[in-house]
Write a protein that holds these residues in place. Sequence first.
Motif, PDB file in Angstrom:
ATOM      1  N   GLU A 197       5.814  43.846  39.165  1.00  0.00           N
ATOM      2  CA  GLU A 197       7.271  43.803  38.994  1.00  0.00           C
ATOM      3  C   GLU A 197       7.619  42.884  37.831  1.00  0.00           C
ATOM      4  O   GLU A 197       7.124  41.756  37.740  1.00  0.00           O
ATOM      5  N   LEU A 198       8.502  43.376  36.943  1.00  0.00           N
ATOM      6  CA  LEU A 198       8.919  42.587  35.799  1.00  0.00           C
ATOM      7  C   LEU A 198       9.770  41.395  36.206  1.00  0.00           C
ATOM      8  O   LEU A 198       9.681  40.312  35.613  1.00  0.00           O
ATOM      9  N   ALA A 199      10.600  41.572  37.248  1.00  0.00           N
ATOM     10  CA  ALA A 199      11.464  40.486  37.718  1.00  0.00           C
ATOM     11  C   ALA A 199      10.620  39.405  38.397  1.00  0.00           C
ATOM     12  O   ALA A 199       9.464  39.626  38.770  1.00  0.00           O
ATOM     13  N   ALA A 200      11.231  38.246  38.583  1.00  0.00           N
ATOM     14  CA  ALA A 200      10.512  37.111  39.169  1.00  0.00           C
ATOM     15  C   ALA A 200      10.416  37.209  40.680  1.00  0.00           C
ATOM     16  O   ALA A 200       9.678  36.436  41.301  1.00  0.00           O
ATOM     17  N   GLU A 201      11.153  38.135  41.286  1.00  0.00           N
ATOM     18  CA  GLU A 201      11.128  38.263  42.739  1.00  0.00           C
ATOM     19  C   GLU A 201      11.265  39.735  43.104  1.00  0.00           C
ATOM     20  O   GLU A 201      11.717  40.555  42.298  1.00  0.00           O
ATOM     21  N   VAL A 202      10.886  40.074  44.324  1.00  0.00           N
ATOM     22  CA  VAL A 202      11.024  41.445  44.806  1.00  0.00           C
ATOM     23  C   VAL A 202      12.467  41.689  45.260  1.00  0.00           C
ATOM     24  O   VAL A 202      13.240  40.753  45.435  1.00  0.00           O
ATOM     25  N   MET A 203      12.826  42.946  45.433  1.00  0.00           N
ATOM     26  CA  MET A 203      14.124  43.344  45.985  1.00  0.00           C
ATOM     27  C   MET A 203      15.285  42.603  45.320  1.00  0.00           C
ATOM     28  O   MET A 203      16.028  41.857  45.964  1.00  0.00           O
ATOM     29  N   GLU A 221      -0.178  40.487  55.087  1.00  0.00           N
ATOM     30  CA  GLU A 221      -0.890  41.713  55.459  1.00  0.00           C
ATOM     31  C   GLU A 221      -1.897  42.118  54.387  1.00  0.00           C
ATOM     32  O   GLU A 221      -2.641  43.088  54.582  1.00  0.00           O
ATOM     33  N   GLY A 222      -1.896  41.424  53.254  1.00  0.00           N
ATOM     34  CA  GLY A 222      -2.884  41.701  52.219  1.00  0.00           C
ATOM     35  C   GLY A 222      -2.335  42.278  50.934  1.00  0.00           C
ATOM     36  O   GLY A 222      -3.101  42.448  49.968  1.00  0.00           O
ATOM     37  N   VAL A 223      -1.026  42.597  50.884  1.00  0.00           N
ATOM     38  CA  VAL A 223      -0.445  43.114  49.646  1.00  0.00           C
ATOM     39  C   VAL A 223      -0.430  41.999  48.602  1.00  0.00           C
ATOM     40  O   VAL A 223      -0.023  40.869  48.886  1.00  0.00           O
ATOM     41  N   ARG A 224      -0.895  42.316  47.401  1.00  0.00           N
ATOM     42  CA  ARG A 224      -0.890  41.350  46.307  1.00  0.00           C
ATOM     43  C   ARG A 224       0.310  41.611  45.400  1.00  0.00           C
ATOM     44  O   ARG A 224       0.768  42.749  45.260  1.00  0.00           O
ATOM     45  N   PHE A 225       0.789  40.553  44.768  1.00  0.00           N
ATOM     46  CA  PHE A 225       1.977  40.669  43.926  1.00  0.00           C
ATOM     47  C   PHE A 225       1.707  40.089  42.553  1.00  0.00           C
ATOM     48  O   PHE A 225       1.141  38.995  42.422  1.00  0.00           O
ATOM     49  N   ARG A 226       2.110  40.825  41.529  1.00  0.00           N
ATOM     50  CA  ARG A 226       2.143  40.331  40.160  1.00  0.00           C
ATOM     51  C   ARG A 226       3.607  40.363  39.725  1.00  0.00           C
ATOM     52  O   ARG A 226       4.107  41.396  39.246  1.00  0.00           O
ATOM     53  N   LEU A 227       4.318  39.262  39.959  1.00  0.00           N
ATOM     54  CA  LEU A 227       5.739  39.193  39.661  1.00  0.00           C
ATOM     55  C   LEU A 227       5.963  38.548  38.308  1.00  0.00           C
ATOM     56  O   LEU A 227       5.174  37.712  37.863  1.00  0.00           O
ATOM     57  N   GLY A 228       7.053  38.927  37.651  1.00  0.00           N
ATOM     58  CA  GLY A 228       7.319  38.430  36.312  1.00  0.00           C
ATOM     59  C   GLY A 228       6.297  38.928  35.314  1.00  0.00           C
ATOM     60  O   GLY A 228       6.034  38.279  34.302  1.00  0.00           O
ATOM     61  N   VAL A 241      -8.277  52.946  36.264  1.00  0.00           N
ATOM     62  CA  VAL A 241      -7.128  52.826  35.375  1.00  0.00           C
ATOM     63  C   VAL A 241      -6.781  51.342  35.263  1.00  0.00           C
ATOM     64  O   VAL A 241      -6.623  50.665  36.280  1.00  0.00           O
ATOM     65  N   THR A 242      -6.669  50.847  34.047  1.00  0.00           N
ATOM     66  CA  THR A 242      -6.375  49.430  33.855  1.00  0.00           C
ATOM     67  C   THR A 242      -4.964  49.240  33.326  1.00  0.00           C
ATOM     68  O   THR A 242      -4.591  49.822  32.300  1.00  0.00           O
ATOM     69  N   LEU A 243      -4.197  48.442  34.033  1.00  0.00           N
ATOM     70  CA  LEU A 243      -2.865  48.065  33.605  1.00  0.00           C
ATOM     71  C   LEU A 243      -2.984  46.752  32.838  1.00  0.00           C
ATOM     72  O   LEU A 243      -3.442  45.747  33.397  1.00  0.00           O
ATOM     73  N   GLN A 244      -2.606  46.773  31.600  1.00  0.00           N
ATOM     74  CA  GLN A 244      -2.643  45.563  30.782  1.00  0.00           C
ATOM     75  C   GLN A 244      -1.330  44.807  30.990  1.00  0.00           C
ATOM     76  O   GLN A 244      -0.284  45.188  30.463  1.00  0.00           O
ATOM     77  N   LEU A 245      -1.393  43.733  31.786  1.00  0.00           N
ATOM     78  CA  LEU A 245      -0.211  42.965  32.165  1.00  0.00           C
ATOM     79  C   LEU A 245      -0.160  41.662  31.383  1.00  0.00           C
ATOM     80  O   LEU A 245      -1.196  41.099  31.022  1.00  0.00           O
ATOM     81  N   ARG A 246       1.052  41.175  31.187  1.00  0.00           N
ATOM     82  CA  ARG A 246       1.241  39.898  30.511  1.00  0.00           C
ATOM     83  C   ARG A 246       2.301  39.098  31.256  1.00  0.00           C
ATOM     84  O   ARG A 246       3.405  39.573  31.519  1.00  0.00           O
TER      85      ARG A 246
END
Length: 471
Positions: A197-203, A221-228, A241-246
């Motif tokens: 997620e591009l935003a700093a928080e979900v929802m 429950e095991g879900v991982r988050f990459r926020l911001g 498939v590789t997502l190139q995140l920054r």
Amino acid sequence: MKDLLVIGGGVGGLVTASVAGQLGLDVALVEREPRLGGDCLHYGCVPSKTLIRSAQVAQLMRRGGEFGLPSYSPQVDLGAVSDRVRAVIDTIQAHDDPERFRGYGVDVLFGEARFVNPREVQVKGERIAARRFVIATGSRPVAPPVPGLAEAGYLTNEDVFALRELPRRLAVVGAGPVGMELAQAFQRLGSQVTVVELAAEVMPKEEPAFAAELRAILAREGVRFRLGARLDRVERDRDGVTLQLRQGEEHLPLTVDRILVAAGRAPNVEALDLNTANVRFDRRGIGVDARLRTSEPHIYACGDVTGLYPFTHMAEYQAGIVIANAVFRVPKRADYRVVPWVTYTDPELARVGLAASEALERYDDARVLEFPFAEVDRALAEAEPHGRLQLTTCRGRILGATILGAHGGELLHEIVLAMQAGVKLGSLSAAIHAYPTLAQIHRRAANTLYAEQLFSARTRRLVRWMHRLLP
């Protein structure tokens, strides 16, 4: 010439066409897909809630020890789960049989409708004129313009429910309601899910504290988050498939087997040639007034295509406004003061009216009342103590509510009805709620306000004085 021509065979279009047909109008219903029911039935509400329920059962199996029962980790056959999803859709599809609507007097046509002028559309080469039109073409998922994403391939809500093989690693792009629901469901079914997620928080449309609490539950429950995280590009190789995140200056590649995009929707307007009909629209949807009329007063629009409240229940509500105006010719305006919506995670996140931050900003004397499910006996009995109810009030009037908890969507409707009927907070507090039910949380939350008054120093002095003077 038709009395009414409805474009779109989803909820909004079906409700409008069926009522108008049964009232004796000459009605045509045009749907571009070879079946009726729309996005909700085939790609949205129905399949997602069916999948979510299967995932809940799988999770309950793992939680057996919490109930004094054996715990069991099921080996999930996603093909069998998808078969159940398909069976539920097929059962409900029977209610949307074209012959049923033809029996109402509706001329059901399948094909792409395109305006040739403000009074006519063309369907498969045939021109059809009508006195009034209703556009209910809905919306579709859109993907962000990320280099390599299309080439690598991705899922949306339009094809994810047909999966037969469970992805071992799944990236969900987007942390809105759809992303959060499906992230939790696939994690519970056995995938390792990472939400990007591009935003700093979900929802982002929900109260931050509730969104953060829900994220923490999914993380446990095991879900991982990459926020911001910004998604720069996507690459496919032999490992997946590789997502190139920054994130800031940090480069964080994420390799998965499949990508599910849940990052927004767009109105279905391109094929309609609305400019020819003089109907104004933009990237959000078709502009309508309070009576759901477009810039051409004889052309109405309802549902997702308007960009207003993209929920199935709101399409149905707006269809009722269209029927009043276009069929009965009674001027009726849409009222959006009491609009409920639910995110069907577990626990559910349900909302109506003003959130706490909105109420406090708008009213100086607004009050925010809260009560946790951990202090509701039925929640404890069912091992569902997560979350809370938050009520916003002002001078006894209920302004809104947010519920994070088991069956939050069901519980919300007591508040919806109270707000719609103008029921005051005192009446909600005085109503007898059966014990033990989760609905007791409404009364308990309301009573937090009166407890302050009841046990105040002033009331205590009054009670002592009365007992001294009165026999």
